[in-house]
Design an enzyme around this catalytic site. Structure first.
Site, PDB file in Angstrom:
ATOM      1  N   GLU A  41       0.804  -1.230   0.000  1.00 37.73           N
ATOM      2  CA  GLU A  41       0.000   0.000   0.000  1.00 37.73           C
ATOM      3  C   GLU A  41       0.836   1.279   0.000  1.00 37.73           C
ATOM      4  OE1 GLU A  41      -2.775  -0.331   3.236  1.00 37.73           O
ATOM      5  OE2 GLU A  41      -3.592  -2.234   2.515  1.00 37.73           O
ATOM      6  N   ASN A  83       1.933  -5.472  -2.831  1.00 43.21           N
ATOM      7  CA  ASN A  83       0.533  -5.731  -2.521  1.00 43.21           C
ATOM      8  C   ASN A  83      -0.212  -4.419  -2.279  1.00 43.21           C
ATOM      9  OD1 ASN A  83      -1.515  -7.845  -1.706  1.00 43.21           O
ATOM     10  ND2 ASN A  83      -1.448  -6.700   0.213  1.00 43.21           N
ATOM     11  N   HIS A 119     -10.712  -6.386  -2.341  1.00 43.28           N
ATOM     12  CA  HIS A 119     -11.859  -5.985  -1.506  1.00 43.28           C
ATOM     13  C   HIS A 119     -12.877  -5.320  -2.443  1.00 43.28           C
ATOM     14  CE1 HIS A 119      -9.476  -7.011   1.932  1.00 43.28           C
ATOM     15  NE2 HIS A 119      -8.550  -6.110   1.640  1.00 43.28           N
ATOM     16  N   GLU A 148      -6.485 -10.789  -0.727  1.00 43.32           N
ATOM     17  CA  GLU A 148      -7.321 -10.487   0.454  1.00 43.32           C
ATOM     18  C   GLU A 148      -8.797 -10.406   0.064  1.00 43.32           C
ATOM     19  OE1 GLU A 148      -5.950  -6.983   2.500  1.00 43.32           O
ATOM     20  OE2 GLU A 148      -3.835  -7.444   2.153  1.00 43.32           O
ATOM     21  N   ASP A 150     -12.665 -10.354  -0.487  1.00 44.44           N
ATOM     22  CA  ASP A 150     -14.006 -10.425   0.078  1.00 44.44           C
ATOM     23  C   ASP A 150     -14.928  -9.630  -0.837  1.00 44.44           C
ATOM     24  OD1 ASP A 150     -13.327  -7.728   0.970  1.00 44.44           O
ATOM     25  OD2 ASP A 150     -12.595  -8.606   2.820  1.00 44.44           O
TER      26      ASP A 150
END
Length: 221
Positions: A41, A83, A119, A148, A150
């Site tokens: 990030e 990432n 996400h 990650e 979802d």
């Protein structure tokens, strides 16, 4: 971030702490860890620059290549990733990330892949855009993973079954898309039950994962 770093106002000292941390962590787990997210990030949300933080304030771009080199020197067999979130689609942030990664590769920096956090809200999702994005990154010769994942469905419908069917469709399309690429490396969910998801505290109550709050499999499973 360790609290003492907030008092660091010297780039050379900050770089020393970074190198020490990277080398100690990677060497300690050498042979036990298959891959590392070496950098996480660092790109700004608007996709126009690096994130404004203590590292970019005192070191600019210089530290990015160095931390990948340090990690590689400590464990040459380990896969090293960048990432980030909101880089799965074609957009300004993924464009900036693509250029950053390409520049690192052009400098022979040992970066082996990129992690798209994934996400995703089911109403703000374009599989063609994701497909195009994966292709351009894998065309660089590096690995891509969803790190990650979802899938949020809050606000799509008042009917639970409708929300879950929409979620099922998105999970399915995403999996179908990514696994056709030989350079696609892994698909990791950010949790497994809706009972314990970071989403609730950040976006509001939702149903983002494959098991519900009673640990029952949902349609997306």
């Amino acid at each position: 971030m360790p609290s003492f770093l907030s008092n660091v106002s010297d780039g050379e000292m900050l770089l020393y702490y970074m190198e020490s941390h990277v080398r100690k962590a990677v060497s300690h787990f050498k042979g036990k860890v298959r891959s590392w997210d070496v950098l996480n990030e660092i790109v700004s949300d608007n996709g126009k620059s690096l994130r404004d933080c203590i590292f970019t304030k005192y070191l600019g771009w210089d530290f990015i290549g160095k931390i990948f080199k340090w990690a590689h020197e400590e464990d040459p067999d380990c896969l090293l990733f960048y990432n980030d979130y909101d880089i799965g689609h074609m957009n300004n942030k993924s464009n900036f990330t693509y250029k950053m990664v390409k520049d690192l590769l052009d400098q022979n920096i040992p970066i082996h892949g990129v992690g798209f956090q994934g996400h995703i809200h089911a109403s703000n999702y374009n599989i063609s855009s994701i497909d195009e994005n994966i292709k351009r990154f894998t065309d660089l010769g590096i690995l891509v993973n969803f790190s990650e994942v979802d899938i949020r469905v809050r606000g799509i419908s008042d009917n639970l079954n409708d929300r879950l069917e929409r979620q099922k469709k998105v999970y399915y399309e995403l999996a179908q898309c990514v696994f056709k690429y030989k350079k696609f490396e892994s698909f990791t969910l950010w949790g497994f039950t809706d009972l314990h998801s970071w989403v609730h505290g950040f976006f509001g109550k939702d149903e983002p994962l494959l098991w519900d709050t009673n640990y029952q499999k949902k349609p997306a499973y």
